[in-house]
Structure formats: structure tokens, C-alpha cells
Design an enzyme around this catalytic site. Structure first.
Site, PDB file in Angstrom:
ATOM      1  N   HIS A 192       0.828  -1.213   0.000  1.00 58.78           N
ATOM      2  CA  HIS A 192       0.000   0.000   0.000  1.00 58.78           C
ATOM      3  C   HIS A 192       0.864   1.265   0.000  1.00 58.78           C
ATOM      4  N   TYR A 200      -9.500   4.924   2.857  1.00 58.75           N
ATOM      5  CA  TYR A 200     -10.065   3.784   3.609  1.00 58.75           C
ATOM      6  C   TYR A 200     -11.590   3.842   3.763  1.00 58.75           C
ATOM      7  N   GLU A 216       0.809   1.970   8.051  1.00 59.97           N
ATOM      8  CA  GLU A 216       1.268   2.645   6.831  1.00 59.97           C
ATOM      9  C   GLU A 216       1.863   4.021   7.135  1.00 59.97           C
ATOM     10  N   TYR A 218      11.463  -3.932  -3.630  1.00 60.53           N
ATOM     11  CA  TYR A 218      10.978  -3.487  -4.941  1.00 60.53           C
ATOM     12  C   TYR A 218      10.603  -2.009  -4.899  1.00 60.53           C
ATOM     13  N   ARG A 227       3.115  -0.389 -11.403  1.00 57.67           N
ATOM     14  CA  ARG A 227       3.586  -1.779 -11.302  1.00 57.67           C
ATOM     15  C   ARG A 227       4.790  -1.821 -10.375  1.00 57.67           C
ATOM     16  N   SER A 286      11.294  -5.373  -8.759  1.00 59.09           N
ATOM     17  CA  SER A 286      12.338  -5.607  -7.758  1.00 59.09           C
ATOM     18  C   SER A 286      13.615  -4.909  -8.198  1.00 59.09           C
ATOM     19  N   VAL A 329      11.994 -14.373 -14.749  1.00 61.06           N
ATOM     20  CA  VAL A 329      12.334 -13.028 -14.267  1.00 61.06           C
ATOM     21  C   VAL A 329      12.325 -12.952 -12.738  1.00 61.06           C
ATOM     22  N   GLY A 330      11.874 -14.017 -12.096  1.00 63.86           N
ATOM     23  CA  GLY A 330      11.939 -14.092 -10.628  1.00 63.86           C
ATOM     24  C   GLY A 330      13.370 -14.020 -10.115  1.00 63.86           C
ATOM     25  N   THR A 357      15.252 -11.470 -10.329  1.00 66.41           N
ATOM     26  CA  THR A 357      15.667 -10.094  -9.978  1.00 66.41           C
ATOM     27  C   THR A 357      15.924  -9.860  -8.481  1.00 66.41           C
ATOM     28  N   PRO A 361      -0.386 -10.294  -6.503  1.00 64.25           N
ATOM     29  CA  PRO A 361      -0.942 -10.415  -5.156  1.00 64.25           C
ATOM     30  C   PRO A 361      -0.561 -11.756  -4.545  1.00 64.25           C
TER      31      PRO A 361
HETATM   32  C1  LIG Z   1       6.809  -7.388  -5.572  1.00 63.68           C
HETATM   33  C2  LIG Z   1       6.846  -7.509  -7.075  1.00 63.68           C
HETATM   34  C3  LIG Z   1       8.039  -7.479  -7.749  1.00 63.68           C
HETATM   35  C4  LIG Z   1       8.086  -7.613  -9.134  1.00 63.68           C
HETATM   36  N1  LIG Z   1       9.284  -7.591  -9.760  1.00 63.68           N
HETATM   37  C5  LIG Z   1       9.339  -7.721 -11.110  1.00 63.68           C
HETATM   38  C6  LIG Z   1      10.592  -7.691 -11.798  1.00 63.68           C
HETATM   39  O1  LIG Z   1      11.653  -7.538 -11.189  1.00 63.68           O
HETATM   40  N2  LIG Z   1      10.584  -7.824 -13.145  1.00 63.68           N
HETATM   41  C7  LIG Z   1       9.426  -8.000 -13.849  1.00 63.68           C
HETATM   42  O2  LIG Z   1       9.484  -8.109 -15.082  1.00 63.68           O
HETATM   43  N3  LIG Z   1       8.238  -8.045 -13.220  1.00 63.68           N
HETATM   44  C8  LIG Z   1       8.161  -7.887 -11.875  1.00 63.68           C
HETATM   45  N4  LIG Z   1       6.940  -7.889 -11.247  1.00 63.68           N
HETATM   46  C9  LIG Z   1       5.711  -7.995 -12.074  1.00 63.68           C
HETATM   47  C10 LIG Z   1       5.329  -6.594 -12.574  1.00 63.68           C
HETATM   48  O3  LIG Z   1       4.914  -5.800 -11.480  1.00 63.68           O
HETATM   49  C11 LIG Z   1       4.181  -6.621 -13.576  1.00 63.68           C
HETATM   50  O4  LIG Z   1       3.129  -7.367 -13.053  1.00 63.68           O
HETATM   51  C12 LIG Z   1       4.603  -7.199 -14.935  1.00 63.68           C
HETATM   52  O5  LIG Z   1       5.624  -6.392 -15.497  1.00 63.68           O
HETATM   53  C13 LIG Z   1       3.408  -7.255 -15.890  1.00 63.68           C
HETATM   54  O6  LIG Z   1       2.885  -5.954 -16.043  1.00 63.68           O
HETATM   55  P1  LIG Z   1       2.228  -5.506 -17.436  1.00 63.68           P
HETATM   56  O7  LIG Z   1       1.612  -4.173 -17.218  1.00 63.68           O
HETATM   57  O8  LIG Z   1       3.159  -5.678 -18.557  1.00 63.68           O
HETATM   58  O9  LIG Z   1       1.103  -6.582 -17.625  1.00 63.68           O
HETATM   59  P2  LIG Z   1      -0.429  -6.417 -17.255  1.00 63.68           P
HETATM   60  O10 LIG Z   1      -1.089  -5.564 -18.257  1.00 63.68           O
HETATM   61  O11 LIG Z   1      -0.516  -6.042 -15.834  1.00 63.68           O
HETATM   62  O12 LIG Z   1      -0.878  -7.915 -17.431  1.00 63.68           O
HETATM   63  C14 LIG Z   1      -0.341  -8.939 -16.589  1.00 63.68           C
HETATM   64  C15 LIG Z   1      -0.600 -10.296 -17.204  1.00 63.68           C
HETATM   65  O13 LIG Z   1      -1.985 -10.512 -17.228  1.00 63.68           O
HETATM   66  C16 LIG Z   1      -2.392 -10.873 -18.530  1.00 63.68           C
HETATM   67  N5  LIG Z   1      -3.746 -10.330 -18.762  1.00 63.68           N
HETATM   68  C17 LIG Z   1      -4.089  -9.035 -18.865  1.00 63.68           C
HETATM   69  N6  LIG Z   1      -5.425  -8.919 -19.075  1.00 63.68           N
HETATM   70  C18 LIG Z   1      -5.882 -10.184 -19.113  1.00 63.68           C
HETATM   71  C19 LIG Z   1      -7.162 -10.749 -19.315  1.00 63.68           C
HETATM   72  N7  LIG Z   1      -8.216  -9.971 -19.529  1.00 63.68           N
HETATM   73  N8  LIG Z   1      -7.271 -12.108 -19.312  1.00 63.68           N
HETATM   74  C20 LIG Z   1      -6.206 -12.904 -19.123  1.00 63.68           C
HETATM   75  N9  LIG Z   1      -4.965 -12.427 -18.935  1.00 63.68           N
HETATM   76  C21 LIG Z   1      -4.819 -11.090 -18.926  1.00 63.68           C
HETATM   77  C22 LIG Z   1      -1.365 -10.261 -19.470  1.00 63.68           C
HETATM   78  O14 LIG Z   1      -1.282 -10.996 -20.656  1.00 63.68           O
HETATM   79  C23 LIG Z   1      -0.102 -10.388 -18.654  1.00 63.68           C
HETATM   80  O15 LIG Z   1       0.482 -11.653 -18.834  1.00 63.68           O
HETATM   81  C24 LIG Z   1       6.878  -7.767  -9.867  1.00 63.68           C
HETATM   82  C25 LIG Z   1       5.649  -7.773  -9.178  1.00 63.68           C
HETATM   83  C26 LIG Z   1       5.631  -7.646  -7.809  1.00 63.68           C
HETATM   84  C27 LIG Z   1       4.306  -7.664  -7.097  1.00 63.68           C
HETATM   85  C1  HEM Z   2      -8.667  -2.684   5.545  1.00 57.58           C
HETATM   86  C2  HEM Z   2      -8.700  -2.437   4.256  1.00 57.58           C
HETATM   87  C3  HEM Z   2      -7.833  -3.111   3.225  1.00 57.58           C
HETATM   88  C4  HEM Z   2      -7.419  -4.421   3.164  1.00 57.58           C
HETATM   89  C5  HEM Z   2      -7.742  -5.563   4.124  1.00 57.58           C
HETATM   90  C6  HEM Z   2      -6.604  -4.536   1.965  1.00 57.58           C
HETATM   91  C7  HEM Z   2      -5.989  -5.702   1.552  1.00 57.58           C
HETATM   92  C8  HEM Z   2      -5.143  -5.807   0.472  1.00 57.58           C
HETATM   93  C9  HEM Z   2      -4.419  -7.001   0.096  1.00 57.58           C
HETATM   94  C10 HEM Z   2      -4.464  -8.337   0.819  1.00 57.58           C
HETATM   95  C11 HEM Z   2      -3.685  -6.701  -0.992  1.00 57.58           C
HETATM   96  C12 HEM Z   2      -2.755  -7.641  -1.775  1.00 57.58           C
HETATM   97  C13 HEM Z   2      -1.362  -7.450  -1.253  1.00 57.58           C
HETATM   98  C14 HEM Z   2      -0.364  -8.330  -1.954  1.00 57.58           C
HETATM   99  O1  HEM Z   2      -0.279  -9.497  -1.627  1.00 57.58           O
HETATM  100  O2  HEM Z   2       0.320  -7.853  -2.830  1.00 57.58           O
HETATM  101  C15 HEM Z   2      -3.949  -5.328  -1.320  1.00 57.58           C
HETATM  102  C16 HEM Z   2      -3.404  -4.671  -2.395  1.00 57.58           C
HETATM  103  C17 HEM Z   2      -3.856  -3.450  -2.843  1.00 57.58           C
HETATM  104  N1  HEM Z   2      -4.672  -2.588  -2.161  1.00 57.58           N
HETATM  105 FE1  HEM Z   2      -5.537  -2.912  -0.380  1.00 57.58          FE
HETATM  106  N2  HEM Z   2      -6.548  -3.327   1.342  1.00 57.58           N
HETATM  107  C18 HEM Z   2      -7.275  -2.427   2.075  1.00 57.58           C
HETATM  108  C19 HEM Z   2      -7.452  -1.083   1.794  1.00 57.58           C
HETATM  109  C20 HEM Z   2      -7.103  -0.491   0.608  1.00 57.58           C
HETATM  110  C21 HEM Z   2      -7.423   0.880   0.246  1.00 57.58           C
HETATM  111  C22 HEM Z   2      -8.156   1.885   1.122  1.00 57.58           C
HETATM  112  C23 HEM Z   2      -6.939   1.070  -1.008  1.00 57.58           C
HETATM  113  C24 HEM Z   2      -7.038   2.309  -1.880  1.00 57.58           C
HETATM  114  C25 HEM Z   2      -8.187   2.727  -2.329  1.00 57.58           C
HETATM  115  C26 HEM Z   2      -6.281  -0.168  -1.424  1.00 57.58           C
HETATM  116  C27 HEM Z   2      -5.640  -0.369  -2.631  1.00 57.58           C
HETATM  117  C28 HEM Z   2      -4.888  -1.488  -2.937  1.00 57.58           C
HETATM  118  C29 HEM Z   2      -4.186  -1.654  -4.197  1.00 57.58           C
HETATM  119  C30 HEM Z   2      -4.171  -0.664  -5.362  1.00 57.58           C
HETATM  120  C31 HEM Z   2      -3.531  -2.885  -4.128  1.00 57.58           C
HETATM  121  C32 HEM Z   2      -2.667  -3.546  -5.217  1.00 57.58           C
HETATM  122  C33 HEM Z   2      -3.613  -4.384  -5.968  1.00 57.58           C
HETATM  123  C34 HEM Z   2      -3.343  -4.479  -7.406  1.00 57.58           C
HETATM  124  O3  HEM Z   2      -3.051  -3.454  -8.019  1.00 57.58           O
HETATM  125  O4  HEM Z   2      -3.493  -5.591  -7.888  1.00 57.58           O
HETATM  126  N3  HEM Z   2      -6.395  -1.077  -0.417  1.00 57.58           N
HETATM  127  N4  HEM Z   2      -4.817  -4.805  -0.414  1.00 57.58           N
END
Ligand SMILES: Cc1cc2nc3c(=O)[nH]c(=O)nc-3n(C[C@H](O)[C@H](O)[C@H](O)COP(=O)(O)OP(=O)(O)OC[C@H]3O[C@@H](n4cnc5c(N)ncnc54)[C@H](O)[C@@H]3O)c2cc1C
Ligand code: HEM
Length: 411
Positions: free
Chosen positions: A90, A100, A142, A195, A211, A214, A282-283, A285, A404
Site C-alpha cells: 500500500h 479507507y 502505513e 521493490y 507496477r 524488484s 524473471v523471478g 531479480t 498479489p
Molecule cells: C513485488 C513484485 C516485484 C516484481 N518484480 C518484477 C521484476 O523484477 N521484473 C518484472 O518483469 N516483473 C516484476 N513484477 C511484475 C510486474 O509488477 C508486472 O506485473 C509485470 O511487469 C506485468 O505488467 P504488465 O503491465 O506488462 O502486464 P499487465 O497488463 O498487468 O498484465 C499482466 C498479465 O496478465 C495478462 N492479462 C491481462 N489482461 C488479461 C485478461 N483480460 N485475461 C487474461 N490475462 C490477462 C497479461 O497478458 C499479462 O500476462 C513484480 C511484481 C511484484 C508484485
Molecule cells: C482494511 C482495508 C484493506 C485491506 C484488508 C486490503 C488488503 C489488500 C491485500 C491483501 C492486498 C494484496 C497485497 C499483496 O499481496 O500484494 C492489497 C493490495 C492493494 N490494495 Fe488494499 N486493502 C485495504 C485497503 C485499501 C485501500 C483503502 C486502497 C485504496 C483505495 C487499497 C488499494 C490497494 C491496491 C491498489 C492494491 C494492489 C492491488 C493491485 O493493483 O493488484 N487497499 N490490499
């Protein structure tokens, strides 16, 4: 921090007794919640990942967090470690306290919608109070994380502009970006494995996209390096938005907005136990950052690095790892799922096919080590189960999801 819940015992009883109901309807409720919230607050689409929404990954993560909170509503201290992990994400996304109540309001509306008559006024009131208690724990955690990030030397609170100093192709699918702050001032150190979030306004896209990437090099070098895999389109999936934009349109001299380093998947440098890194694709990194840091700070600590890739065409950082493996304390092993003809002509991989326990046992000197792994979810499930089968204790197993968080014990 410690948390005290001042909820009425009756409220606690109602909330706890609805856990089984939430378990049955959890995903339905959160799905409805997102529909309602995004239609009333489309501006939140600037921060949520649309692909995670479409695939239901975020729905599952939020549902799991809500169950956990409901189960521990009278002892919220117990969920602090989970809150801290989510809090890192967050904070890195720039989530604010004032957001919230928006989430709370729409969660209650969704519960009402899905449960219908079962959601009596009493149940809704109890949940409203419980949500407020849970939200205040998140907000407090936070706040501490924002303050910490800002107080560090070279640190900052929200997003900061970084210039791409260098763009380097690492393999057919992975490209690194070396980032330096536009203001020319110091940048904070980070723990290896952490990251950053990158925020992009992409021409033609209605919303901004955030996005996580790392940091793939050791800290303390005056730049941040991220290494991005191109998520290409396939028959059943559209091309990833941000990764393709970074590969195709973002060039040296361009600016990216970054939040300060975050995350709890880090290498514990106070330990001296042998350490094992197991990466898929890519894991690599966060593990590479750990391996580089180890070379600088604990060069004699025994380490094994295993990397699994499809073949050498998509195998990044081979040279960097070979250099690290010049130290006698560091061994490096490669597993190719499907070696190319060239790989077969010059074999330099230790295993063909998918990684398995027998091979891991043949290259890892001891199971009394700290294991760190990261990669595609099926790969992570295989590694996790293999380590469990081997008898590695849970506290020695550390991993990161590139999306997530999920459950590695479930198929
Ligand atoms: C803690 C952390 C660290 C990370 N570190 C790295 C890193 O070091 N390097 C790296 O490359 N990435 C890393 N990632 C992943 C990165 O954040 C992005 O998720 C990744 O680059 C994909 O983003 P994107 O916008 O290109 O794809 P997105 O547009 O987000 O799409 C993600 C995937 O979902 C699929 N998708 C999209 N829409 C649909 C749909 N409607 N139906 C089915 N499939 C769909 C796409 O084809 C794609 O494969 C990390 C993520 C986290 C959470
Ligand atoms: C008590 C309230 C909340 C709970 C329990 C909660 C829980 C979570 C959890 C479990 C994740 C996934 C974390 C991970 O594994 O990466 C997440 C991600 C996230 N949360 Fe929350 N959250 C809360 C409130 C909020 C609020 C207030 C916002 C903003 C409006 C928010 C925005 C996000 C976003 C943007 C992500 C990343 C998700 C993505 O982009 O896929 N959350 N949260």
C-alpha cells in the site's frame, strides 16, 4: 505498535460468527465491491492493477485479508505481520488514509447486496465498526512506513522522478533500466530483495498504471536498477501494458516516477547460515540483488544459486552470476526446461526439464540453510512443496509473489 480494540463484545461475536458466511461468499462480495467502488470512484482505477482485477487475483487476496481480520477481530495484534506486508505494498502504491472510508463504504454495500436479508442492520453495523478498527490498524502501520521511507537519508514520501541513465538488454525478453534521480540528490539505500513501484502515464490510456519491480542490483551504487520481462501477447492473453511500453517506448533520458523501495522479502544479513536462491525466469531479480549484496557484505557465507529458464535465449544475467560464482563459497546451477540446439551443442546447464527435489538435493549441500525463491506461481508451488518434502522448516523458507500474494499449498 500495539493495537487495542474497543469493540463491544456483541459486535465481536457478530463479526466472528459471519466468518463462515464470508468464506462462502467472499469472492462474490469482493467482486461486487470492486464493481460498485470503481463505478462511483473511477479515479481509483489510476492505482489498481486492471489485469489483476480481470483475472480475479486481487479479489482473492482481499477476501483472504478480510477473513483473517474477521477471525482475529478481538486480537488484531495477531495480524500485524500480515498488515505490515500489505502495508508495504500500500505504501509503495501511495494509498492514503482518506481512501479507507471509500473502501469501507463499498465493502458494506457489497455485503448488503450479496447477503440480502441475511445482512441485517445489526450485522452491517457490527461490520462497519469492525472495518473501522481494521482500517485504523492499516492506517497506523502505513503511517509508520511512510515516515520511515521519508526519514531515510536520500528517502522520499510519495513518487519521485527518475531519469533512465541506461537501458540494457539482458536476454530476448528481459531489459534492465538504470535509474538516477532527476533532482541529482541522494537516493536511499534498500534491503536486497525490495521493490519499487513505477507509475506511468501511457499515451492513449485513460488511467495511470502502477507496477512493482524488484531492484536487481546491490544497494549503494548511486542508481536503482530494475529488470523487466516483456509480457508478450499469447493466443489467450493480451500483451502486458506496462512491460511492453517500457521495452518499446521508454528510452534513455526519459523519466519514470518511482516510490521509495519497499517490501519484506529480504536477505537477512545478520545471519551466517548457508543461503540458497532458487529463481524461475524473471523471478531472478530480487535474488540477484541478494547475491550481489552477499558478495559485498558476506563474501564467505556459503551460497547456492539455482536458476531455471526455458533456455539460454531467455536466460538473463548469466554473466553476472558466473562472476559471482568465481568465489569458492558461491555455486551456480542452471536448469533449462527446453534447451535450444545451440544449448545442446555447448551444454552449460546442469539439468534439463523442470526443477525437482532429487536434482535440488544433488546440488544444494545442506538443507540447513535459508531458502529464498521467486518465479512463476506453478514454479513456486513446485519449489515450496519440494522444500517441505525435504523437511526444511517453515521459518527457513522465504518467497515473493510477482503479483498479489497467493497460497502455495493449494492447487
Ligand atoms: C513485488 C513484485 C516485484 C516484481 N518484480 C518484477 C521484476 O523484477 N521484473 C518484472 O518483469 N516483473 C516484476 N513484477 C511484475 C510486474 O509488477 C508486472 O506485473 C509485470 O511487469 C506485468 O505488467 P504488465 O503491465 O506488462 O502486464 P499487465 O497488463 O498487468 O498484465 C499482466 C498479465 O496478465 C495478462 N492479462 C491481462 N489482461 C488479461 C485478461 N483480460 N485475461 C487474461 N490475462 C490477462 C497479461 O497478458 C499479462 O500476462 C513484480 C511484481 C511484484 C508484485
Ligand atoms: C482494511 C482495508 C484493506 C485491506 C484488508 C486490503 C488488503 C489488500 C491485500 C491483501 C492486498 C494484496 C497485497 C499483496 O499481496 O500484494 C492489497 C493490495 C492493494 N490494495 Fe488494499 N486493502 C485495504 C485497503 C485499501 C485501500 C483503502 C486502497 C485504496 C483505495 C487499497 C488499494 C490497494 C491496491 C491498489 C492494491 C494492489 C492491488 C493491485 O493493483 O493488484 N487497499 N490490499
Amino acid at each position: 505498535m500495539t493495537t487495542t480494540t474497543k469493540l463491544h463484545p456483541k459486535t465481536i461475536e457478530i463479526v466472528k460468527s459471519t466468518v463462515p458466511v464470508l468464506e462462502t461468499h467472499g469472492e462474490q462480495i469482493t467482486k461486487r465491491f470492486y464493481e460498485l467502488m470503481f463505478s462511483n470512484h473511477p479515479e481509483l482505477l489510476n492505482i489498481f492493477n486492471h489485469a489483476n482485477q480481470k483475472q480475479g487475483r486481487q479479489q482473492r487476496a482481499l477476501a483472504a485479508a478480510v477473513y483473517a481480520a474477521a477471525r482475529y477481530i478481538d486480537q488484531l495484534d495477531a495480524i500485524l505481520p500480515v498488515v505490515r506486508q500489505i502495508g508495504h505494498k500500500h505504501r509503495s502504491l501511495g494509498i492514503k488514509p482518506e481512501q479507507y472510508p471509500i473502501v469501507g463504504k463499498h465493502l458494506l454495500l457489497a455485503i448488503k447486496d450479496v447477503l440480502g436479508d441475511a445482512a441485517t442492520d445489526e450485522v452491517i453495523t457490527a461490520w462497519a465498526e469492525a472495518y473501522e478498527a481494521i482500517a485504523s490498524v492499516f492506517i497506523q502501520v502505513e503511517k509508520e512506513l511512510y515516515d520511515e521511507a521519508a526519514a531515510k537519508h536520500g528517502g522520499w514520501r510519495d513518487f519521485r522522478r527518475f531519469v533512465i541513465a541506461k537501458k540494457v538488454k539482458e536476454s530476448d525478453v528481459i531489459t534492465s533500466f538504470y535509474l538516477k534521480p532527476e533532482d541529482g540528490k541522494a537516493i536511499s539505500d534498500y534491503l536486497p530483495g525490495q521493490y519499487v513501484s513505477v507509475k506511468l502515464s501511457i499515451p492513449g490510456e485513460t488511467y495511470t498504471h502502477i507496477r512493482q519491480y524488484s531492484l536487481s542490483d546491490a544497494p549503494g551504487k548511486g542508481y536503482y536498477r530494475i529488470s523487466v520481462k516483456r509480457e508478450a501477447a499469447t493466443a489467450d492473453k493480451p500483451a502486458g501494458i506496462v512491460s511492453n511500453y517500457l521495452h518499446d517506448h521508454v528510452q534513455e533520458g526519459d523519466v519514470l516516477e518511482l516510490s521509495a523501495p519497499a517490501g519484506e522479502f529480504t536477505l537477512d544479513l545478520s545471519k551466517t547460515t548457508p543461503v540458497v536462491f532458487i529463481s524461475g525466469g524473471v523471478g531472478i531479480t530480487p535474488l540477484l540483488s541478494m547475491a550481489h549484496t552477499l558478495a559485498i557484505q558476506q563474501p564467505n557465507r556459503p551460497a547456492t544459486f539455482i536458476h531455471a529458464a526455458i533456455n539460454s535465449r531467455v536466460h538473463a544475467f548469466d554473466e553476472e552470476l558466473r562472476m559471482l560464482a568465481e568465489r569458492p563459497s558461491f555455486s551456480y546451477h542452471i536448469c533449462y526446461e527446453s534447451p535450444s540446439d545451440e544449448d545442446r551443442r555447448h551444454p552449460h546447464f546442469g539439468k534439463e526439464g523442470r526443477i525437482d527435489l532429487a536434482w535440488m538435493q544433488s546440488v544444494i549441500p545442506t538443507k540447513d540453510a535459508d531458502f529464498h525463491f521467486c518465479g512463476p506461481v506453478p514454479f513456486m508451488k513446485t519449489v515450496y512443496r519440494a522444500l517441505q518434502q525435504w523437511g526444511v522448516p517453515e521459518e527457513h523458507i522465504h518467497y515473493e509473489f510477482f503479483g498479489p500474494a497467493g497460497d502455495l499449498t493449494k492447487d
